[in-house]
Design a protein around this motif. Structure first.
Motif, PDB file in Angstrom:
ATOM      1  N   HIS A 139       0.823  -1.215   0.000  1.00  0.00           N
ATOM      2  CA  HIS A 139       0.000   0.000   0.000  1.00  0.00           C
ATOM      3  C   HIS A 139       0.863   1.273   0.000  1.00  0.00           C
ATOM      4  O   HIS A 139       0.540   2.266  -0.664  1.00  0.00           O
ATOM      5  N   HIS A 143       1.104   4.756  -2.472  1.00  0.00           N
ATOM      6  CA  HIS A 143       1.199   6.187  -2.132  1.00  0.00           C
ATOM      7  C   HIS A 143       2.474   6.792  -2.737  1.00  0.00           C
ATOM      8  O   HIS A 143       2.465   7.912  -3.243  1.00  0.00           O
ATOM      9  N   SER A 163       0.078   9.835   6.280  1.00  0.00           N
ATOM     10  CA  SER A 163      -1.284   9.294   6.188  1.00  0.00           C
ATOM     11  C   SER A 163      -1.781   8.966   7.587  1.00  0.00           C
ATOM     12  O   SER A 163      -1.176   9.371   8.588  1.00  0.00           O
ATOM     13  N   ASP A 335      -6.743   7.259   0.308  1.00  0.00           N
ATOM     14  CA  ASP A 335      -6.664   5.899  -0.236  1.00  0.00           C
ATOM     15  C   ASP A 335      -7.521   5.723  -1.487  1.00  0.00           C
ATOM     16  O   ASP A 335      -8.676   6.171  -1.527  1.00  0.00           O
TER      17      ASP A 335
END
Ligand code: KG4
Ligand code: ZN
Length: 386
Positions: A139, A143, A163, A335
């Motif tokens: 993930h 980003h 985040s 996201d």
């Protein structure tokens, strides 16, 4: 990042993939690591240019709002309920069919394990049914690559990833080549926004609500700490700031004016901390990259990067240091599955495939080397957190 492994693709399909890689590929991306269920379809040309064909995001804000934060069990169930429909919507919007997909990429971590499993299982099912490669995506790499969805952003660049779960400064040297320059030793920046917002009764989701209220306040009204200010490293700490907000709120008259002043003062403190820490990382980056005729690039990504005051503070910092600021459009900061599809497409073109047995990982540091040697935010039986 060791995600390459043999997949059970038939030889014909493997040959087919080799052929389409020369022409370009269509990748379905799936994201379910926190409280957004998302799917996207992206075409990556053989020249490396990415074209986003669709991006669907279903937020779970309503499900979690009454609890004041994301409840992992509720998140996992909501992902399972929504995921098939969101994938279907992404395909319909792209104008393509399942048979047009060349690969499926899904977040395999880090994140809330139940949610990650829901998305990864859906991807495994599609990979098997369509006989196309599966790519398990980190993930955080999504980003890290997200600015490339909207503009040219060649490697290398300095990245501030802020985040709900992470605050890191990384030197992004290439796909899978990340050097961590700094990281939080306690809370993430988004967590500090969310918890401060909760203390002040600003509801969920905290970050955007706090930013809205801060516009009406005086950023100099409340004196708050700047953790690690003027120290030489590029690490962060937000826990003390969050506690100071709770104390200040306790002492305040709880009026709307007090709320706005505290929100504005907190936001200003975060801007100062991010600028101060990033300044050190910029110095480290320039030292290791050496002199350059063209400006060095600085990217800010992750949900907190949607905050306008933070963007303004970092723009000023870039001007002072001769860096070019590249900030993804707001829809790619929080996201989304477009960034997962992009990371998956890049890894597919780099020759990677994940085995169907690939596991969901609640913890998965982006720069595994330095995280294992020197984890900043704790390490237990399951390994380094970040
Ligand atoms: O990247 P993201 O969507 O999810 C994670 O990977 O964590 O980031 C979510 C975080 C939350 O903590 C949220 O409050 C914060 O980003 N956030 C903001 C803003 N929009 C989202 N924080 C400050 N200002 C905002 N406008
Ligand atoms: Zn995220």
């Amino acid at each position: 990042m060791p995600i390459a492994a043999s997949s059970p693709l038939t030889q014909a399909k493997t040959d087919g993939i080799a052929a389409v890689l020369n022409e370009g590929t269509v990748v379905l991306g799936i994201e379910s690591s926190c409280d957004e269920t998302a799917a996207a379809v992206l075409r990556r040309g053989a020249d490396g240019k990415a074209e986003l064909l669709s991006s669907i995001i279903a937020s779970q804000d309503e499900e979690h709002a009454k609890f004041g934060g994301v409840v992992p069990e509720i998140a996992a169930r909501a992902h399972m309920k929504k995921i098939d429909d969101i994938i279907e919507q992404a395909l319909t919007k792209s104008g393509l069919d399942y048979s047009d997909l060349n690969a499926v990429a899904a977040t395999a971590g880090p994140g809330l394990i139940g949610g990650v499993i829901a998305g990864l299982m859906a991807a495994k099912g599609l990979s098997m049914a369509l006989d196309i490669p599966l790519i398990a995506v980190n993930h955080l790499e999504g980003h890290a690559l997200s600015p490339r969805l909207a503009s040219a952003c060649p490697f290398p660049y300095l990245l501030l990833l802020v985040s709900g779960g992470h605050s890191q400064l990384l030197s992004v040297k290439g796909l899978g080549d990340y050097e961590r320059l700094g990281s939080t030793v306690d809370d993430a920046a988004g967590e500090a926004f969310d918890k401060s917002a909760k203390v002040m009764g600003l509801g969920f989701p905290g970050g955007p609500n706090l930013e809205r209220v801060a516009k009406m306040g005086n950023p100099e009204a409340v004196s708050l700490p700047r953790p690690f200010a003027r120290t030489e490293h590029a690490n962060f700490s937000f826990a003390g700031l969050k506690t100071a907000v709770a104390r200040a709120w306790d002492k305040s008259d709880k009026s709307e004016e007090a709320q706005a002043d505290l929100a504005a003062s907190f936001q200003k403190a975060v801007c100062d901390v991010l600028s101060d820490r990033t300044q050190n990382a910029m110095d480290m980056f320039v030292k290791s990259a050496g002199p350059s005729d063209a400006p060095h690039r600085f990217v800010v990504a992750g949900g907190v990067a949607s905050n306008a005051s933070i963007r303004t503070a970092l723009t000023e910092l870039c001007t002072q240091n001769g860096f070019e600021l590249i900030a993804p459009p707001l829809e790619f900061c929080t996201d989304n599955a477009a960034m997962i599809a992009l990371a998956g497409a890049e890894r597919l073109h780099a020759g990677e495939r994940s085995a169907l047995s690939v596991k969901a990982r609640p913890r998965w540091p982006l720069d595994s080397k330095s995280a294992i040697q020197n984890p900043m935010s704790g390490s237990g039986k399951k390994g380094a957190k970040s």
